[in-house]
Design a protein around this motif. Sequence first.
Motif, PDB file in Angstrom:
ATOM      1  N   PHE A 159     -49.691  22.228   9.990  1.00 12.53           N
ATOM      2  CA  PHE A 159     -48.737  23.130   9.336  1.00 12.53           C
ATOM      3  C   PHE A 159     -49.059  23.136   7.850  1.00 12.53           C
ATOM      4  CE2 PHE A 159     -44.708  24.542   7.545  1.00 12.53           C
ATOM      5  CZ  PHE A 159     -44.386  25.585   8.396  1.00 12.53           C
ATOM      6  N   PHE A 160     -49.497  24.294   7.378  1.00 13.52           N
ATOM      7  CA  PHE A 160     -49.895  24.443   5.980  1.00 13.52           C
ATOM      8  C   PHE A 160     -48.807  25.160   5.181  1.00 13.52           C
ATOM      9  CE2 PHE A 160     -54.029  23.717   7.874  1.00 13.52           C
ATOM     10  CZ  PHE A 160     -54.761  23.077   6.875  1.00 13.52           C
ATOM     11  N   THR A 161     -48.749  24.818   3.887  1.00 11.00           N
ATOM     12  CA  THR A 161     -47.843  25.514   2.974  1.00 11.00           C
ATOM     13  C   THR A 161     -48.595  25.870   1.694  1.00 11.00           C
ATOM     14  OG1 THR A 161     -47.080  23.419   2.009  1.00 11.00           O
ATOM     15  CG2 THR A 161     -45.780  24.330   3.839  1.00 11.00           C
ATOM     16  N   THR A 162     -48.030  26.776   0.954  1.00 12.63           N
ATOM     17  CA  THR A 162     -48.583  27.075  -0.356  1.00 12.63           C
ATOM     18  C   THR A 162     -48.347  25.853  -1.251  1.00 12.63           C
ATOM     19  OG1 THR A 162     -46.504  28.167  -0.906  1.00 12.63           O
ATOM     20  CG2 THR A 162     -48.316  29.579  -0.194  1.00 12.63           C
ATOM     21  N   PRO A 205     -46.961  25.011  -4.126  1.00 11.50           N
ATOM     22  CA  PRO A 205     -45.656  24.589  -4.691  1.00 11.50           C
ATOM     23  C   PRO A 205     -44.715  23.962  -3.667  1.00 11.50           C
ATOM     24  CG  PRO A 205     -46.251  26.796  -5.431  1.00 11.50           C
ATOM     25  CD  PRO A 205     -47.197  26.445  -4.320  1.00 11.50           C
ATOM     26  N   VAL A 206     -44.939  24.210  -2.372  1.00 15.14           N
ATOM     27  CA  VAL A 206     -44.049  23.695  -1.328  1.00 15.14           C
ATOM     28  C   VAL A 206     -44.515  22.293  -0.941  1.00 15.14           C
ATOM     29  CG1 VAL A 206     -43.148  24.037   1.005  1.00 15.14           C
ATOM     30  CG2 VAL A 206     -43.552  26.014  -0.490  1.00 15.14           C
ATOM     31  N   ALA A 207     -43.777  21.285  -1.408  1.00 15.23           N
ATOM     32  CA  ALA A 207     -44.201  19.899  -1.202  1.00 15.23           C
ATOM     33  C   ALA A 207     -43.550  19.246   0.003  1.00 15.23           C
ATOM     34  CB  ALA A 207     -43.889  19.079  -2.453  1.00 15.23           C
ATOM     35  N   SER A 208     -42.559  19.903   0.599  1.00 14.31           N
ATOM     36  CA  SER A 208     -41.893  19.367   1.786  1.00 14.31           C
ATOM     37  C   SER A 208     -41.358  20.519   2.617  1.00 14.31           C
ATOM     38  CB  SER A 208     -40.745  18.433   1.384  1.00 14.31           C
ATOM     39  OG  SER A 208     -39.679  19.186   0.824  1.00 14.31           O
ATOM     40  N   VAL A 209     -41.049  20.243   3.872  1.00 18.26           N
ATOM     41  CA  VAL A 209     -40.486  21.295   4.731  1.00 18.26           C
ATOM     42  C   VAL A 209     -39.160  21.773   4.162  1.00 18.26           C
ATOM     43  CG1 VAL A 209     -39.648  21.835   7.057  1.00 18.26           C
ATOM     44  CG2 VAL A 209     -41.655  20.376   6.779  1.00 18.26           C
ATOM     45  N   GLY A 210     -38.390  20.860   3.574  1.00 22.02           N
ATOM     46  CA  GLY A 210     -37.114  21.235   2.981  1.00 22.02           C
ATOM     47  C   GLY A 210     -37.254  22.292   1.901  1.00 22.02           C
ATOM     48  N   LEU A 216     -46.772  36.098   0.365  1.00 21.16           N
ATOM     49  CA  LEU A 216     -45.799  36.851   1.172  1.00 21.16           C
ATOM     50  C   LEU A 216     -45.057  35.900   2.114  1.00 21.16           C
ATOM     51  CD1 LEU A 216     -47.990  39.961   2.083  1.00 21.16           C
ATOM     52  CD2 LEU A 216     -46.233  39.780   0.304  1.00 21.16           C
ATOM     53  N   VAL A 217     -45.759  34.849   2.536  1.00 21.70           N
ATOM     54  CA  VAL A 217     -45.125  33.753   3.274  1.00 21.70           C
ATOM     55  C   VAL A 217     -45.576  32.458   2.611  1.00 21.70           C
ATOM     56  CG1 VAL A 217     -45.031  35.009   5.477  1.00 21.70           C
ATOM     57  CG2 VAL A 217     -47.012  33.548   4.977  1.00 21.70           C
ATOM     58  N   GLN A 218     -44.811  31.417   2.821  1.00 22.02           N
ATOM     59  CA  GLN A 218     -45.118  30.153   2.135  1.00 22.02           C
ATOM     60  C   GLN A 218     -45.549  29.040   3.097  1.00 22.02           C
ATOM     61  OE1 GLN A 218     -42.188  32.062   1.249  1.00 22.02           O
ATOM     62  NE2 GLN A 218     -43.671  32.939  -0.180  1.00 22.02           N
ATOM     63  N   GLY A 219     -45.720  29.388   4.361  1.00 18.51           N
ATOM     64  CA  GLY A 219     -46.152  28.380   5.313  1.00 18.51           C
ATOM     65  C   GLY A 219     -46.521  28.980   6.649  1.00 18.51           C
ATOM     66  N   GLY A 220     -47.174  28.154   7.506  1.00 10.14           N
ATOM     67  CA  GLY A 220     -47.540  28.620   8.833  1.00 10.14           C
ATOM     68  C   GLY A 220     -48.405  27.611   9.567  1.00 10.14           C
ATOM     69  N   SER A 221     -48.441  27.763  10.880  1.00 10.04           N
ATOM     70  CA  SER A 221     -49.260  26.905  11.742  1.00 10.04           C
ATOM     71  C   SER A 221     -50.677  27.450  11.795  1.00 10.04           C
ATOM     72  CB  SER A 221     -48.643  26.878  13.148  1.00 10.04           C
ATOM     73  OG  SER A 221     -49.533  26.308  14.084  1.00 10.04           O
ATOM     74  N   LEU A 236     -49.395  20.107   5.113  1.00  9.98           N
ATOM     75  CA  LEU A 236     -48.162  19.348   5.049  1.00  9.98           C
ATOM     76  C   LEU A 236     -47.970  18.436   6.264  1.00  9.98           C
ATOM     77  CD1 LEU A 236     -45.896  19.273   2.928  1.00  9.98           C
ATOM     78  CD2 LEU A 236     -44.614  20.859   4.373  1.00  9.98           C
ATOM     79  N   MET A 237     -48.394  18.931   7.424  1.00 13.28           N
ATOM     80  CA  MET A 237     -48.252  18.161   8.660  1.00 13.28           C
ATOM     81  C   MET A 237     -49.475  18.376   9.545  1.00 13.28           C
ATOM     82  SD  MET A 237     -44.221  18.949   9.541  1.00 13.28           S
ATOM     83  CE  MET A 237     -44.017  17.587  10.687  1.00 13.28           C
ATOM     84  N   THR A 238     -49.876  17.323  10.248  1.00 11.37           N
ATOM     85  CA  THR A 238     -51.000  17.404  11.184  1.00 11.37           C
ATOM     86  C   THR A 238     -50.469  17.306  12.618  1.00 11.37           C
ATOM     87  OG1 THR A 238     -51.315  15.017  11.209  1.00 11.37           O
ATOM     88  CG2 THR A 238     -52.500  16.274   9.509  1.00 11.37           C
TER      89      THR A 238
END
Length: 329
Positions: free
Chosen positions: A117-120, A122-127, A181-186, A203-205
């Motif tokens: 699960f990747f994020t841009t 600036p996004v350091a946590s799922v929260g 346009l989105v800040q995360g995704g699988s 962010l997550m493996t």
Amino acid sequence: MRSSVKSQLPFILLVSLCLIAAARSAHAQAQKLRVAYTAFAGTFTVLWVGKDSGLYQKYGADMELLYIGSSTKSVQALLGGDIDIVYSAAGAVVDANLAGADLVMIGCQYDKGQTSFFTTTPVASVGDLKGKAVGVTRFGAFSDFVARHVLKKNRLQPIKDVALLQLGGTQEIIAAMQKNLVQGGSVSLPLTLNARKLGFRELMTTETINLPFDYGCFIVKSSQLKTKREELKRVLRATIAAYDLALQEPALAKKIIGKYTRTTDSETLDATYKENLKDYALRVPYVSLAGLNSILEFRAETAAEVKKLALEKMYDNSLLQEIQKETTK
């Protein structure tokens, strides 16, 4: 002379009958099992190795592999009698049986969803995703399943707390992240390599997502458990042997992966081999109840009638159990 010929007639007749029986037996053994696979992805590694190394034929399962790029179309072909086995995810069985089919899984190569699960940046946590958007290929797809699982695991409600946008494909998810346009995704292999190179935060493996999920499953009609039981057991025996061969000969396995995925990139081949064989493939591919339950719960979010399906009718591990008993005698 005539009496001599007459005396030999019973012997000649016996030989003829034996030849006819042998011919019929050879014909029966020569009949192919038509197996549909649904993508050119590393999750089919063991199947491809078994086919290309001749192991399926060696074990008496003369297999013909057919590419059908959709689990829905593959299931339709199975129900119509055009193929004998579908090799796909357990969700295909759930959806088909919900529509009135009677399909069953006799083995699944994987019991855990492989993805990151990747994020841009600036996004350091799922929260941190609250009030933002996550991309999925389409609703109901694996990427959607993963996104909802990750969000709920971190006490965020999909749609309400975090928007989910259908983008059509994983490459489109990465492109949308580049444009913010989105800040995360699988993202799964081989595109995880691209996402890392672009500097997105992994962010997550697979291990931290920890999503029970059955796929790489041998799917058949329930009636085949009786009519083709021995043929299906040959397929499973050969699959176990293919797993062993792929572990023993990584160079061969990577060559076969490269053939089907049409890549020669060593980094991609190494990562695909490691994740889809060494890390997560099951040697004896029992269907996992946790993985099947996970898929049923996911489907039930949008189709409450899924709860009426009988879990025990969607899988049958007895063929593998019989094979294991044979090997321990």
